[in-house]
Design an enzyme around this catalytic site. Structure first.
Site, PDB file in Angstrom:
ATOM      1  N   LYS A 137       0.815  -1.213   0.000  1.00 22.44           N
ATOM      2  CA  LYS A 137       0.000   0.000   0.000  1.00 22.44           C
ATOM      3  C   LYS A 137       0.856   1.274   0.000  1.00 22.44           C
ATOM      4  O   LYS A 137       2.056   1.214   0.296  1.00 22.44           O
ATOM      5  CB  LYS A 137      -0.934  -0.037   1.217  1.00 22.44           C
ATOM      6  CG  LYS A 137      -1.952  -1.194   1.176  1.00 22.44           C
ATOM      7  CD  LYS A 137      -2.984  -1.084   2.298  1.00 22.44           C
ATOM      8  CE  LYS A 137      -4.009  -2.212   2.217  1.00 22.44           C
ATOM      9  NZ  LYS A 137      -5.115  -2.028   3.211  1.00 22.44           N
ATOM     10  N   TYR A 176     -12.543  -2.705  -4.126  1.00 20.83           N
ATOM     11  CA  TYR A 176     -13.089  -2.690  -2.759  1.00 20.83           C
ATOM     12  C   TYR A 176     -14.623  -2.656  -2.727  1.00 20.83           C
ATOM     13  O   TYR A 176     -15.198  -2.243  -1.716  1.00 20.83           O
ATOM     14  CB  TYR A 176     -12.532  -1.491  -1.986  1.00 20.83           C
ATOM     15  CG  TYR A 176     -11.154  -1.707  -1.399  1.00 20.83           C
ATOM     16  CD1 TYR A 176     -10.871  -2.812  -0.589  1.00 20.83           C
ATOM     17  CD2 TYR A 176     -10.128  -0.772  -1.610  1.00 20.83           C
ATOM     18  CE1 TYR A 176      -9.609  -2.997  -0.032  1.00 20.83           C
ATOM     19  CE2 TYR A 176      -8.861  -0.955  -1.051  1.00 20.83           C
ATOM     20  CZ  TYR A 176      -8.608  -2.065  -0.258  1.00 20.83           C
ATOM     21  OH  TYR A 176      -7.367  -2.246   0.306  1.00 20.83           O
ATOM     22  N   ASN A 193      -2.362   0.159   6.646  1.00 17.77           N
ATOM     23  CA  ASN A 193      -1.807  -1.057   7.258  1.00 17.77           C
ATOM     24  C   ASN A 193      -0.848  -1.817   6.340  1.00 17.77           C
ATOM     25  O   ASN A 193      -0.677  -3.023   6.465  1.00 17.77           O
ATOM     26  CB  ASN A 193      -2.940  -1.944   7.787  1.00 17.77           C
ATOM     27  CG  ASN A 193      -3.919  -2.357   6.700  1.00 17.77           C
ATOM     28  OD1 ASN A 193      -3.736  -2.015   5.543  1.00 17.77           O
ATOM     29  ND2 ASN A 193      -4.938  -3.098   7.070  1.00 17.77           N
ATOM     30  N   HIS A 239      -2.179  -5.449   1.472  1.00 14.48           N
ATOM     31  CA  HIS A 239      -3.445  -6.156   1.268  1.00 14.48           C
ATOM     32  C   HIS A 239      -3.118  -7.581   0.867  1.00 14.48           C
ATOM     33  O   HIS A 239      -2.141  -7.817   0.164  1.00 14.48           O
ATOM     34  CB  HIS A 239      -4.263  -5.522   0.136  1.00 14.48           C
ATOM     35  CG  HIS A 239      -5.337  -6.438  -0.387  1.00 14.48           C
ATOM     36  ND1 HIS A 239      -6.536  -6.594   0.246  1.00 14.48           N
ATOM     37  CD2 HIS A 239      -5.345  -7.304  -1.444  1.00 14.48           C
ATOM     38  CE1 HIS A 239      -7.256  -7.508  -0.412  1.00 14.48           C
ATOM     39  NE2 HIS A 239      -6.554  -7.953  -1.437  1.00 14.48           N
ATOM     40  N   GLU A 251      -9.498 -10.709  -7.764  1.00  9.27           N
ATOM     41  CA  GLU A 251      -8.625  -9.545  -7.630  1.00  9.27           C
ATOM     42  C   GLU A 251      -7.498  -9.568  -8.663  1.00  9.27           C
ATOM     43  O   GLU A 251      -7.172  -8.535  -9.259  1.00  9.27           O
ATOM     44  CB  GLU A 251      -8.086  -9.492  -6.192  1.00  9.27           C
ATOM     45  CG  GLU A 251      -9.221  -9.244  -5.182  1.00  9.27           C
ATOM     46  CD  GLU A 251      -8.821  -9.438  -3.720  1.00  9.27           C
ATOM     47  OE1 GLU A 251      -7.650  -9.780  -3.450  1.00  9.27           O
ATOM     48  OE2 GLU A 251      -9.701  -9.245  -2.859  1.00  9.27           O
TER      49      GLU A 251
END
Ligand code: ATP
Ligand code: MG
Length: 137
Positions: A9, A49, A112, A115, A126
């Site tokens: 990320k 998402y 965080n 993913h 995905e």
């Protein structure tokens, strides 16, 4: 051999942690089978998402995930989906076990660091969003 989808990320790319994170995956038996560094469009990010569309943090999540470069990866290995989730640690970095990527590089629940797909079906969905068939050997 199983495959899964991983994103490093924007907060982790920003802090120059790509190498450390990939080293962690490799040292625990996952292999980088495909990768691209890119900035996500709002449209693709919202599609990715989609399951979180109604959640209160959706807007914040999309704006963070499109705020800078991310590294999109296909990781392969035995039990890659579950293994990746274990290596990442809990969603909330404060609750992530010591030694996990989120414990080391996560800054908050949103930022965080990584993913990882939560199932084989999610992984295929995905991967298909971000990679062409010929890019996945
Ligand atoms: P990911 O799908 O990114 O691997 P996850 O499966 O551990 O993470 P999800 O519940 O699927 O967690 O949430 C997707 C992402 O949305 C999380 O990784 C996190 O960045 C963000 N998120 C989840 N809950 C919150 C929250 N309460 N506040 C802000 N962001 C959140
Ligand atoms: Mg998830």
């Amino acid at each position: 051999i199983e495959r899964t989808f991983s994103i490093i990320k924007p907060n982790a790319v920003k802090k120059n942690a790509i190498g450390d994170i990939i080293h962690t995956f490799e040292s625990k038996g996952l292999r980088v089978a495909a990768a691209k560094l890119t900035i996500l469009s709002k449209e693709k990010c919202e599609l990715f998402y989609a399951e979180h569309k109604e959640r209160p943090f959706f807007g914040e999540l999309v704006s963070f995930m499109t705020s800078g470069p991310v590294l999109l990866m296909c990781l392969t290995g035995e039990g890659a989906v579950l293994k990746n989730r274990e290596i990442m640690g809990a969603t909330d970095p404060k609750k992530a076990d010591a030694g996990t990527i989120r414990a080391k590089h996560g800054d908050s629940m949103g930022e965080n660091a990584v993913h990882g797909s939560d199932s084989l079906a999610s992984a295929e969905r995905e991967l298909a969003i971000f990679f062409d068939k010929h890019e996945l050997v």
